[in-house]
Design a protein around this motif. Structure first.
Motif, mmCIF file in Angstrom:
data_model
loop_
_atom_site.group_PDB
_atom_site.id
_atom_site.type_symbol
_atom_site.label_atom_id
_atom_site.label_comp_id
_atom_site.label_asym_id
_atom_site.label_seq_id
_atom_site.Cartn_x
_atom_site.Cartn_y
_atom_site.Cartn_z
ATOM 1 N N LEU B 96 2.807 6.047 -8.289
ATOM 2 C CA LEU B 96 2.092 4.952 -7.640
ATOM 3 C C LEU B 96 1.759 5.400 -6.217
ATOM 4 N N GLN B 97 0.529 5.148 -5.810
ATOM 5 C CA GLN B 97 0.123 5.502 -4.445
ATOM 6 C C GLN B 97 0.323 4.302 -3.532
ATOM 7 N N ILE B 98 0.909 4.527 -2.367
ATOM 8 C CA ILE B 98 0.940 3.463 -1.348
ATOM 9 C C ILE B 98 0.029 3.924 -0.224
ATOM 10 N N ASN B 99 -1.057 3.208 0.006
ATOM 11 C CA ASN B 99 -1.906 3.533 1.154
ATOM 12 C C ASN B 99 -1.537 2.590 2.293
ATOM 13 N N THR B 100 -1.156 3.194 3.417
ATOM 14 C CA THR B 100 -0.678 2.371 4.522
ATOM 15 C C THR B 100 -1.821 1.898 5.414
ATOM 16 N N GLY B 101 -3.032 2.429 5.202
ATOM 17 C CA GLY B 101 -4.164 2.021 6.041
ATOM 18 C C GLY B 101 -4.063 2.667 7.405
ATOM 19 N N ALA B 114 6.243 -1.794 -3.803
ATOM 20 C CA ALA B 114 5.900 -0.767 -4.794
ATOM 21 C C ALA B 114 6.978 -0.673 -5.872
ATOM 22 N N LEU B 115 8.248 -0.814 -5.471
ATOM 23 C CA LEU B 115 9.343 -0.727 -6.445
ATOM 24 C C LEU B 115 9.213 -1.831 -7.488
#
Lengths: 122, 225
Positions: B96-101, B114-115
């Motif tokens: 899974l990608q987390i984009n923090t901006g 995300a978890l």
């Protein structure tokens, strides 16, 4: 480095406090900033200014008290300020070993970012 | 006069004492994340380091060593791109990608969200690839069981002295790209020595994610199969 996110946290927290009490304006916000955090006070002030354009926060003042760092030695029990390198290129990077016996030290003070007080005008 | 509420009059000024630690909220969420991971039996590894130090490559090599890939999941943190996720996907693991901006680090809140999105049942090992940055991740624990910092030979030998906090907060320091040591004129032992100067308790492991050298030692130190 993350002054922007820290300033946003402060702004959100203070706005919430002002509305909870029904204040008209925030006059002053006082922060305690540990010397060993990775937050630069000048940049924090600048980011706070940028983020506090809301009428309730405009003209409010951010006051930052820098809290000196303190370390404690696991071996000899030394407790005191961390030492910095002689090297001018690295003078801001603290040395995390004991100034007395050179064993590893633990940071016991100086990594905190505390909102201590908010002054509200009604 | 009983029952009357006294409120401040117009123009009055009051001080409100808060004494609240701002980073405490993140720490609490990190503890929540840890409890969630422990309940699911997942071991989480926070992988930190500069852009280009080899965080994604290290995770890829560790996945290749894992005997049951269906038990591995990866969270990739980055400002805006999904490049890392695409690389990890090729290995057939959950990702899974987390984009923090705009944010320069992952925080416990983003990771917690995300978890909850990732299907973690049956997962044994979760790699959390932090945003490429040596400063901010040090101040934002995520709830991972182990923190790894990757530093590469191409960064030169001073990185640990310039960024002591991230090494102090890590369990393992990986010195990557040792295959380039000669070309770069950098002695990996000198980098290791500088890590030990700022963080004497950290495990230092030299690797080349290109040739695979040392990667098995990292897996062993992390206690993953």
């Amino acid at each position: 480095m993350h002054e922007f996110s820290v300033a946003s946290m402060i702004v959100e927290r203070v706005k919430g406090e002002a509305s909870k009490h029904g204040a008209r304006k925030v006059r002053r916000v006082e922060i305690k900033l540990g010397e060993l955090t990775l937050v630069n006070p000048e940049q924090l002030k600048f980011n706070y200014m940028v983020l506090s354009q809301d009428p309730i926060l405009r003209d409010s003042e951010l006051i930052i008290e820098v809290i000196p760092g303190e370390v404690s030695c696991r071996e000899c029990g030394f407790r005191g300020r961390p030492t910095y390198r002689d090297d001018p290129a690295l003078h801001l990077a603290p040395i995390f070993s004991c100034p007395v016996c050179e064993s590893p030290v633990e940071v016991i003070k100086g990594r905190e970012i505390v909102i201590s007080r908010v002054t509200l005008e009604f | 006069m009983s029952g009357e509420v006294v409120s401040p009059g117009e123009g009055e000024v009051f001080d409100i004492e808060l004494e609240e630690e701002l980073l405490e909220a993140n720490r609490r969420l990190a503890e929540e994340n840890r409890r969630m991971l422990d309940d699911l039996g997942v071991k989480a590894i926070d992988v930190m380091g500069s852009i280009g130090s080899g965080k994604t490559s290290l995770i890829e090599r560790l996945i290749e060593l894992h005997d049951r890939r269906e038990r591995v999941a990866v969270l990739c943190g980055d400002l805006t791109t999904t490049i890392d996720m695409e690389r990890i996907k090729r290995h057939g693991v959950k990702v899974l990608q987390i984009n923090t901006g705009k944010e320069c680090h992952l925080d416990a809140n983003l990771v917690g969200k995300a978890l909850r999105r990732l299907e973690l049942k049956g997962v044994e090992t979760l790699f959390i690839e932090n945003v490429g940055n040596l400063i901010c991740p040090a101040e934002f624990p995520l709830g991972a069981h182990k923190r790894v910092v990757v530093v590469s030979i191409t960064e030169g030998e001073y990185t640990p002295l310039k960024h002591p906090y991230i090494f102090m907060d890590a369990d393992i320091a990986v010195i990557n790209k040792i295959d380039l040591a000669q070309a770069m004129g950098i002695n990996p032992d000198k980098v290791a020595e500088n890590v030990r100067k700022v963080a004497p308790d950290v495990d230092v492991i030299k690797t080349s994610c290109k040739t695979g050298e040392g990667v098995r030692d990292v897996a062993e130190a992390l206690g993953i199969r």
